[in-house]
Design a protein around this motif. Structure first.
Motif, PDB file in Angstrom:
ATOM      1  N   SER A 196       6.380 -10.179  15.748  1.00 11.41           N
ATOM      2  CA  SER A 196       6.399 -10.997  14.536  1.00 11.41           C
ATOM      3  C   SER A 196       5.353 -12.112  14.576  1.00 11.41           C
ATOM      4  O   SER A 196       5.022 -12.682  13.546  1.00 11.41           O
ATOM      5  CB  SER A 196       7.791 -11.575  14.312  1.00 11.41           C
ATOM      6  N   ARG A 220      -3.595  -6.180  11.697  1.00  9.29           N
ATOM      7  CA  ARG A 220      -3.398  -4.740  11.906  1.00  9.29           C
ATOM      8  C   ARG A 220      -4.682  -3.946  11.679  1.00  9.29           C
ATOM      9  O   ARG A 220      -4.803  -2.829  12.151  1.00  9.29           O
ATOM     10  CB  ARG A 220      -2.278  -4.230  11.006  1.00  9.29           C
ATOM     11  N   GLN A 243      13.254  -5.536  10.536  1.00  6.18           N
ATOM     12  CA  GLN A 243      12.484  -6.716  10.946  1.00  6.18           C
ATOM     13  C   GLN A 243      11.203  -6.689  10.136  1.00  6.18           C
ATOM     14  O   GLN A 243      10.579  -5.643   9.974  1.00  6.18           O
ATOM     15  CB  GLN A 243      12.159  -6.643  12.437  1.00  6.18           C
ATOM     16  N   ASN A 254       7.399  -8.106   9.940  1.00  3.59           N
ATOM     17  CA  ASN A 254       6.376  -8.793  10.734  1.00  3.59           C
ATOM     18  C   ASN A 254       5.243  -9.261   9.833  1.00  3.59           C
ATOM     19  O   ASN A 254       4.399  -8.470   9.443  1.00  3.59           O
ATOM     20  CB  ASN A 254       5.824  -7.857  11.807  1.00  3.59           C
ATOM     21  N   SER A 255       5.246 -10.522   9.482  1.00  2.00           N
ATOM     22  CA  SER A 255       4.193 -11.129   8.649  1.00  2.00           C
ATOM     23  C   SER A 255       3.862 -10.299   7.411  1.00  2.00           C
ATOM     24  O   SER A 255       2.728  -9.913   7.194  1.00  2.00           O
ATOM     25  CB  SER A 255       2.909 -11.328   9.438  1.00  2.00           C
ATOM     26  N   LEU A 260       3.114 -10.056   3.641  1.00  2.00           N
ATOM     27  CA  LEU A 260       2.623 -11.024   2.655  1.00  2.00           C
ATOM     28  C   LEU A 260       3.372 -10.853   1.334  1.00  2.00           C
ATOM     29  O   LEU A 260       3.923  -9.791   1.066  1.00  2.00           O
ATOM     30  CB  LEU A 260       1.124 -10.810   2.429  1.00  2.00           C
ATOM     31  N   PRO A 304       4.211  -0.459   7.100  1.00  2.00           N
ATOM     32  CA  PRO A 304       4.236  -0.409   8.577  1.00  2.00           C
ATOM     33  C   PRO A 304       4.716  -1.708   9.224  1.00  2.00           C
ATOM     34  O   PRO A 304       5.071  -1.708  10.405  1.00  2.00           O
ATOM     35  CB  PRO A 304       2.780  -0.137   8.951  1.00  2.00           C
ATOM     36  N   LYS A 305       4.730  -2.782   8.454  1.00  2.00           N
ATOM     37  CA  LYS A 305       5.187  -4.057   9.021  1.00  2.00           C
ATOM     38  C   LYS A 305       6.708  -4.181   8.995  1.00  2.00           C
ATOM     39  O   LYS A 305       7.265  -5.132   9.535  1.00  2.00           O
ATOM     40  CB  LYS A 305       4.580  -5.219   8.241  1.00  2.00           C
ATOM     41  N   MET A 349      10.309  -2.783  10.128  1.00  6.66           N
ATOM     42  CA  MET A 349      10.828  -2.010  11.247  1.00  6.66           C
ATOM     43  C   MET A 349      12.341  -1.880  11.092  1.00  6.66           C
ATOM     44  O   MET A 349      13.045  -2.888  11.062  1.00  6.66           O
ATOM     45  CB  MET A 349      10.540  -2.797  12.527  1.00  6.66           C
ATOM     46  N   LEU A 350      12.805  -0.652  10.954  1.00  6.58           N
ATOM     47  CA  LEU A 350      14.261  -0.465  10.837  1.00  6.58           C
ATOM     48  C   LEU A 350      14.910  -0.695  12.203  1.00  6.58           C
ATOM     49  O   LEU A 350      14.494  -0.100  13.189  1.00  6.58           O
ATOM     50  CB  LEU A 350      14.567   0.945  10.330  1.00  6.58           C
TER      51      LEU A 350
END
Lengths: 96, 324
Positions: free
Chosen positions: A28, A35, B89, B91-92, B94, B235-236, B238-239
């Motif tokens: 995170s 990426r 989750q 992850n950044s 936007l 892709p950012k 996450m299960l």
């Protein structure tokens, strides 16, 4: 965290294990546009059979760091990654 | 122009909603003392029934106008009303990516709605939740059942924001484990489904976490999915796991729910088929002993009926021999 010098991040963890916390927070911390520059591989492990949690980081100079998530916390990991990144930044500055 | 009545800055910063004042016994007596003695006693309500708050706004532990309080209340309601909750989750991610993902999710679920003839799509929400408050809400959802606790009469207020609920969440339930503690760490996003619908779940998986079992929609079928914002955003996500019918579920288990062919009706059909099969075989088994008995007796009767004939034939035969 300095992510400019990272080329690859590999994380494998079971989300229901306590040790996954550091790996997940590390993921995170990676900025939104990073990426495009680095390869991020995440795989989620099933609870059975129990496999070790993995967090590997590769740098631009080819250095590879493997973290033992039994001992380390997220602050320690970030500190180690930043230490090497600063070294690379200094080299880059000197090379001009 | 300055205000005519000067107000000290310290008073200006105070909240417009004063904190609940706990009624002390002295205050109640003061109120009683103000009532003139000449009044009829039947008019005066009993002291215990006088409340210093409106019925719709019972006292709370934390100030209700705070964001934290409202989030807790909102999360608890979501937990109670959603049979399936998928935990991701993020992850950044936007904000344009969030917007694009939500739009695609909504439009794809509406397609499922059309096929199924349901109206669930607009209630399936992808929202970011604060992990710490969600953990507290989960603890209350699992264990805060005032009627079932020992000495329920000691609780004055039983709503989720009450002081009693807070005390409970901080003390007793902290020792117990509901199984989702390690998952609720870091940035968490949640997809809530208001109904147990495997068809919708399947679509959510194929959009938010495509895998060989749940393939992402094709470009021809859903061109919006291949927009840049969605392709960088998905892709950012996450299960991590799920909560189904108040139980923690791993990814494999919850994906199994998505693979149920034909949704809930399909499952019911399978069950009916299985039960019918069992019923038929059971009836057959029960019938078989009776049937075999019937056949045995029938065969015996036939035998007995045939025997006199044979005897007659035998008797007649010697006669014939004698006659020769």
């Amino acid at each position: 965290m300095i992510t400019k010098y990272l080329t690859e991040v590999t994380a494998k963890f079971n989300p229901f294990s306590k040790r996954a916390k550091a790996a997940r927070i590390f993921l995170s911390c990676i900025p939104a546009d990073a990426r495009a520059q680095m390869k991020i591989t995440t795989s989620l492990l099933p609870p059975h059979p129990v496999k070790p949690t993995v967090l590997d980081v590769k740098f631009k100079d080819g250095k590879e760091m493997k973290f033992d998530l039994k001992e380390l916390r997220i602050n320690d990991i970030v500190e180690q990654v930043d230490r090497h990144s600063r070294l690379l930044a200094r080299k880059e500055d000197l090379a001009g | 122009m300055p205000p005519r009545i000067r107000v000290a800055p310290s008073k200006l910063t105070k909240s417009p909603f004063p904190r609940r004042q706990i009624t002390t016994s002295s205050r109640q007596y003061a109120a009683l003392a103000q009532v003139p003695h000449s009044h009829d006693h039947s008019i005066i309500p009993e002291l215990s029934t006088i409340k210093d708050y409106p019925i719709t706004q019972p006292p709370t532990h934390r100030r209700p106008e705070l964001r934290k309080s409202q989030l807790l209340r909102q999360y608890l309601t979501t937990l109670r009303s959603s049979p399936i909750i998928l935990i991701f989750q993020h992850n950044s991610v936007l904000s344009p990516e969030w917007a694009a993902i939500r739009t695609v999710l909504r439009s794809s679920l509406q397609k499922v709605d059309k096929e199924q003839g349901t109206n669930v799509a607009e209630y399936i929400k992808l929202q970011v939740m604060k992990a710490s408050i969600l953990t507290a809400a989960l603890r209350l959802d699992v264990w805060w059942k005032p009627d079932q606790l020992p000495h329920p009469e000691t609780f004055v207020h039983t709503h989720a924001l009450s002081e009693e609920a807070y005390e409970f969440a901080m003390s007793e339930s902290k020792k117990k484990k509901h199984g989702l503690e390690p998952v609720l760490v870091g940035p968490i996003a949640v997809v809530t489904l208001p109904r147990m619908s495997p068809e919708h779940l399947k679509m959510v998986f194929s959009i938010l976490s495509p895998s060989p079992e749940f393939k992402a929609p094709r470009r021809a079928a859903n061109p919006a999915y291949y927009e840049r914002a969605v392709q960088t955003g998905v892709p950012k996500l996450m299960l991590l796991g799920a909560r189904v019918e108040s139980k923690p579920f791993t990814i494999e288990k919850v994906k199994w729910i998505g693979t149920i062919a034909g949704g809930l009706d399909g499952l019911r059909a399978q069950l009916v088929h299985a039960l019918e099969g069992v019923g038929a075989s059971l009836a057959n088994t029960l019938e078989s002993s009776g049937k075999s008995l019937y056949y045995t007796l029938d065969a015996r009767r036939d035998m007995l009926e045939e025997k006199p004939k044979v005897d007659q034939a035998e008797n007649s035969h010697p006669d014939g021999a004698e006659s020769k």
